[in-house]
Design a protein around this motif. Structure first.
Motif, PDB file in Angstrom:
ATOM      1  N   ILE D 241      -8.817  -0.558  -5.242  1.00 54.91           N
ATOM      2  CA  ILE D 241      -7.691  -0.271  -6.131  1.00 54.91           C
ATOM      3  C   ILE D 241      -6.443  -0.209  -5.270  1.00 54.91           C
ATOM      4  CG2 ILE D 241      -9.108   0.870  -7.865  1.00 54.91           C
ATOM      5  CD1 ILE D 241      -7.991   3.567  -6.831  1.00 54.91           C
ATOM      6  N   MET D 242      -5.346  -0.672  -5.833  1.00 59.02           N
ATOM      7  CA  MET D 242      -4.102  -0.852  -5.072  1.00 59.02           C
ATOM      8  C   MET D 242      -2.907  -0.509  -5.945  1.00 59.02           C
ATOM      9  SD  MET D 242      -4.832  -4.729  -3.715  1.00 59.02           S
ATOM     10  CE  MET D 242      -6.377  -5.382  -4.385  1.00 59.02           C
ATOM     11  N   THR D 243      -1.856  -0.050  -5.292  1.00 60.59           N
ATOM     12  CA  THR D 243      -0.595   0.212  -5.986  1.00 60.59           C
ATOM     13  C   THR D 243       0.532  -0.404  -5.173  1.00 60.59           C
ATOM     14  OG1 THR D 243      -0.494   2.297  -4.802  1.00 60.59           O
ATOM     15  CG2 THR D 243      -1.351   2.368  -7.046  1.00 60.59           C
ATOM     16  N   VAL D 244       1.610  -0.763  -5.843  1.00 61.52           N
ATOM     17  CA  VAL D 244       2.734  -1.394  -5.163  1.00 61.52           C
ATOM     18  C   VAL D 244       3.979  -0.537  -5.329  1.00 61.52           C
ATOM     19  CG1 VAL D 244       4.052  -3.518  -4.862  1.00 61.52           C
ATOM     20  CG2 VAL D 244       1.754  -3.610  -5.868  1.00 61.52           C
ATOM     21  N   GLY D 245       4.600  -0.174  -4.222  1.00 61.32           N
ATOM     22  CA  GLY D 245       5.890   0.501  -4.249  1.00 61.32           C
ATOM     23  C   GLY D 245       6.964  -0.424  -3.725  1.00 61.32           C
ATOM     24  N   ALA D 253       9.223   2.726   0.146  1.00 63.39           N
ATOM     25  CA  ALA D 253       8.277   1.855  -0.570  1.00 63.39           C
ATOM     26  C   ALA D 253       6.846   2.316  -0.321  1.00 63.39           C
ATOM     27  CB  ALA D 253       8.458   0.404  -0.136  1.00 63.39           C
ATOM     28  N   ALA D 254       6.565   2.670   0.929  1.00 59.45           N
ATOM     29  CA  ALA D 254       5.231   3.162   1.268  1.00 59.45           C
ATOM     30  C   ALA D 254       4.928   4.455   0.529  1.00 59.45           C
ATOM     31  CB  ALA D 254       5.124   3.379   2.782  1.00 59.45           C
ATOM     32  N   ARG D 255       5.878   5.387   0.554  1.00 57.22           N
ATOM     33  CA  ARG D 255       5.639   6.666  -0.125  1.00 57.22           C
ATOM     34  C   ARG D 255       5.342   6.474  -1.608  1.00 57.22           C
ATOM     35  NH1 ARG D 255      10.906   8.777   3.054  1.00 57.22           N
ATOM     36  NH2 ARG D 255       9.942  10.045   4.686  1.00 57.22           N
ATOM     37  N   ILE D 256       6.128   5.635  -2.261  1.00 55.11           N
ATOM     38  CA  ILE D 256       5.908   5.381  -3.688  1.00 55.11           C
ATOM     39  C   ILE D 256       4.495   4.855  -3.920  1.00 55.11           C
ATOM     40  CG2 ILE D 256       6.530   3.806  -5.565  1.00 55.11           C
ATOM     41  CD1 ILE D 256       9.460   3.976  -4.504  1.00 55.11           C
ATOM     42  N   VAL D 288       2.114  -4.806   4.060  1.00 57.39           N
ATOM     43  CA  VAL D 288       3.536  -5.066   3.905  1.00 57.39           C
ATOM     44  C   VAL D 288       3.663  -6.363   3.115  1.00 57.39           C
ATOM     45  CG1 VAL D 288       5.711  -5.546   5.085  1.00 57.39           C
ATOM     46  CG2 VAL D 288       4.115  -3.875   6.042  1.00 57.39           C
ATOM     47  N   GLY D 289       4.058  -6.241   1.855  1.00 56.44           N
ATOM     48  CA  GLY D 289       4.168  -7.429   1.016  1.00 56.44           C
ATOM     49  C   GLY D 289       5.389  -8.245   1.403  1.00 56.44           C
ATOM     50  N   GLN D 295      14.474  -5.144  -2.624  1.00 59.79           N
ATOM     51  CA  GLN D 295      13.651  -3.983  -2.301  1.00 59.79           C
ATOM     52  C   GLN D 295      12.419  -4.488  -1.562  1.00 59.79           C
ATOM     53  OE1 GLN D 295      14.961  -1.101  -2.993  1.00 59.79           O
ATOM     54  NE2 GLN D 295      16.309  -1.493  -4.739  1.00 59.79           N
ATOM     55  N   TYR D 296      11.989  -3.751  -0.561  1.00 58.00           N
ATOM     56  CA  TYR D 296      10.757  -4.108   0.138  1.00 58.00           C
ATOM     57  C   TYR D 296       9.556  -3.652  -0.702  1.00 58.00           C
ATOM     58  CZ  TYR D 296      14.050  -4.084   4.097  1.00 58.00           C
ATOM     59  OH  TYR D 296      15.123  -4.293   4.926  1.00 58.00           O
ATOM     60  N   SER D 297       8.455  -4.417  -0.656  1.00 54.87           N
ATOM     61  CA  SER D 297       7.267  -4.064  -1.436  1.00 54.87           C
ATOM     62  C   SER D 297       6.082  -3.832  -0.515  1.00 54.87           C
ATOM     63  CB  SER D 297       6.924  -5.189  -2.426  1.00 54.87           C
ATOM     64  OG  SER D 297       7.952  -5.339  -3.377  1.00 54.87           O
TER      65      SER D 297
END
Lengths: 309, 309, 309, 309
Positions: D241-245, D253-256, D288-289, D295-297
């Motif tokens: 499972i994954m989430t994208v900030g 972005a990482a924290r989100i 690191v997307g 915005q960085y993803s």
């Protein structure tokens, strides 16, 4: 490794809490020499049980004790120290972890200073056996050890052992593991090497600031490479070349790592600068080592098989 | 200041390039004592003319030479060192500035590592007379001197003289100027004080990384305050209280400064935490000191007249 | 201003919560025309008392209501809209402020996402009279009004009214005040202007995210300047030229503002690029407008008297 | 997939350059429906050869054309749109890439505004055949396709198609690939879905800002999930499972992403908040997307096998 009797052991009772040249060397080694370095955990073994709260048993700034300095004969300023990590074995049968107040990636910290209350302090102790760290819920983490901290001394500075930088240091990148060669800039004659902070396992980012902390025996072989000077740590695995950038904000750590990787591709693999940049946009890999230390550490990587022929 | 004959002079030929306790003190002072400290410029006077390119005449990491360490008698770890800046006078009739390759706020740097070419290197030399720095086009900058660098030693670390931090250091904030009191944490007995890098004038941010650099005589009075420990530098002018935070990214420097200012308002002015936070949203002031050093330094301020009665 | 009977009033009941061209214009104005724009406060007057908690009375994303779009006749894409702010008068006798959960500079937020608990929610209501905002403890803040939000429409986007950007928007910089001219890029024919969010007073950074919020009458004169295209908002006071950069991290906002200021100095004051950079390192000023909105806004400034002759 | 005759095709000639609800839907789909969406490349096929320089053939802000909006019947505000990506096939036999002036991770940009010269503009065209992208030097990149851009509409905003955010958008994360389910917040009834910007291959970070850009046929199955509202995009693979900030600086972005992943672990896997935080410090993964978009993803991940039983 069959001839272990001939491997010299390096132990100390007086740890270093900085990377620098102002303390007394604990050992001197020769290039090519294999040694077993015994390392303390990041808490200097003061956290043995869930009641040993870091805020009570630790004393700032005496944190993350390092075994070192170790002087490497023949290393000259401008050389590169190549440290081949051969083995990392735990010297006890458990690891500890913790949530420490105002420390970690999802809380206010001394650097990201906020008014919000801190999260609860909590210590975790996990068995380490049969090649696994055993967490609750039946979760078993494979034993994937590495040294969180590996450094040479800066030329003039003495930098706290929690901090990563161009000299290596507390990078907390899982790629400083057995099977890999870690190259570090030699900033002073003798290199003045330090290591410690072995982790049995760690996620990307070391999110709460603490991994599976353990004491360890770390077997390495030292090498000295002359002729080329590197700016930031470089790591080589059997299949990849990697560089580590440490900075804040995180994009600056990434930029440092990518530029250093491009410099490596130019120097050793015949790439033009733009050509390397172009290849990395398609095939570069990046690991978030830590997002909790005074500088964040990111690793840029490229598979050797993509470096052409 | 009429009695200058009784002011002791502190001069040195061997400068310090780090803030730390590993060098030899150049002087010992008593609390209450007034001294004249002679300081080098950030280039150690190696840039005297427009042909003296920093990239050629400077040697890393021997940058930003500091007069110190100066031991302050009676200062104990946990105390606060209060340095009252009385005068800053130039000891020559010109200042120098420069654009240095890959250094400054609007270029790639060693921290914000990029592939773009660097800007041209260029040195500027400006007369300093009649209370002004004289630039081309008839532009006259008022002489508003301050010490760019003012520090105590960290407890264990030796930090490069280009870097600001909790100990002060190379903050490059124009508020460390005559008429103000600079308070710094005492991290080791004797405080181990350093100063240097006087600027005749500087804009907010020290945009290109170099101000109007000059050699100077810096007259200060040392004081030691016991009982309360501060976390970050505090500055007091006749009309304002101020705190300095140094970090990256810049918002973290700001956060540190604001939180420290709130702590000051709580400790000395009877504010509740949220009440102080609320007042600062309406009346706080902030200066961007530097956006070019290894850590950025921002100053949070509040007018004393708004602190109630 | 004696002939107020001839000033047209622009009022609306249907506010805009985005900057864009997808809504219906509330008015059309001619270049040179002076109008009185009536603006809501950032809470759309739903916070009237200390019991009106923002978390209960506000509905995301219907925040920071703007009066607009106002179409400016004759403004063409590529032009610059010059808005001269003549007066800002409150239309009620109090202001409100608040600490809103997970919003503000010293707490975790939706962008700086943390696990830490939020600070207490609290509303403040202060009298506004005799040219002051009256806080507890006898603290009186001078009435220094400005519009927190002033924008043209982006060409294709519709950007939420809490956000600043190249089009202006929710910059929260106290320099958009009476006496100053605010220049904004015209991205679409007619410019599509918005304003709102008047503040009676605000500290640098708008630290907790909320200033002294008021409803207001905002008198402006519109002008259209052809021939030169600006990239970011520019502000001119009688004594200074200023530019606003909005970005994260804060150093990027600063960089944008400095570069735009250098472009202005090149275009209108005859500076070479490096020459402007050099002057700003000595004499540039910088204000932290907001450090709480989706992008931070910083203002770079230089005194006109230093721009040579 | 044998019954392709029954799969509806969605094509358009009028692309969307924003994510929002202000344009005309190009199609309406039902939950459970499988469709083939034809997508343009990020350059709208204007870069066909190495002489087609982006700075000449592209027109700001008409970039990154999206196929959409596609209305999903039955999706209500507060629901979650689940998009199962079944196949991504190229619709031509080559990809293009480029170095674009002042765009990319290792150069000054419009956000990181600098004075340094830009890097050379250069276009690359690579054959795509036999499951590989063929680069010079005999380098063959495996075909690992994904959609760089996949979004629902924000409620009020229209956000440029180069930007990622809570609604998805131009995340440029290789995990939005065949075999995975992408979940996006439904902010308005009908969801208003967009996709485009297919990449044949991409490195972590999309370093120069351009990947192996191609036109494609994207086969997806739409689903609507009611009852739980998500804050940021979630991705599910067979094993993770994954989430994208998406934010700047990169640590935000990482924290989100981490916080959203913890919320998922709490909601669906029975974890306490601190327990999830603790597991992620040991076993979380992060990709690191992009480090090049507005915005960085970053993607936070945890292996399903570690979520206990």
């Amino acid at each position: 490794m069959g001839d272990e009797g001939r491997v010299r052991e390096i132990r100390t009772d007086t740890y270093s809490y900085v990377f620098g040249t102002y303390g007394e060397p604990v050992a001197t080694v020769r290039p090519g020499e294999i040694v077993d370095i015994y390392t303390e955990d990041a808490f200097e073994s003061r956290v043995q049980d869930v009641d040993d709260l870091p805020s009570q048993v630790l004393t700032m700034p005496f944190l993350n004790p390092q075994t070192g300095p170790i002087v490497v004969e023949g290393a000259r300023k401008g050389d590169t120290l190549a440290v081949e990590i051969l083995e990392i074995e735990p010297t006890r049968d458990f690891v500890v972890s913790a949530h420490i107040p105002n420390f970690g990636g999802l809380t206010g910290t001394s650097a990201t200073a906020l008014l919000t209350p801190s999260l609860p302090e909590q210590v975790y102790k996990y068995p380490l056996r049969d090649g696994h760290v055993e967490l609750p819920r039946g979760i078993r983490l494979p034993y994937r050890p590495f040294v969180g901290t590996i450094a040479t001394a800066p030329e003039l500075e003495a930098i706290g052992a929690l901090t990563p930088g161009p000299f290596g240091g507390n990078m907390d990148v899982p790629d400083t593991c057995p099977g890999n060669i870690v190259r570090l800039p030699v900033n002073v004659d003798g290199a003045w090497f330090f290591t410690g902070d072995a982790h049995a396992s760690q996620g990307d980012g070391e999110l709460c600031g603490v991994a599976c902390e353990m004491t360890a025996r770390v077997r390495v072989r030292f090498g000295v490479e002359s002729g080329a000077t590197i700016a930031w740590p470089r790591i080589e695995s059997p299949t990849e070349i990697m560089t580590v950038g440490s900075a804040r904000p995180m994009e600056d750590a990434a930029r440092i790592a990518w530029v250093e990787l491009i410099r490596w591709m130019q120097a050793d693999y015949g790439f033009e600068e733009l050509e390397a940049y172009q290849l990395l946009t398609h095939a570069g890999r990046m690991r978030v080592g830590n997002m909790v230390d005074p500088q964040y550490s990111l690793v840029a990587k490229i598979d050797k098989s993509l470096l052409g022929s």
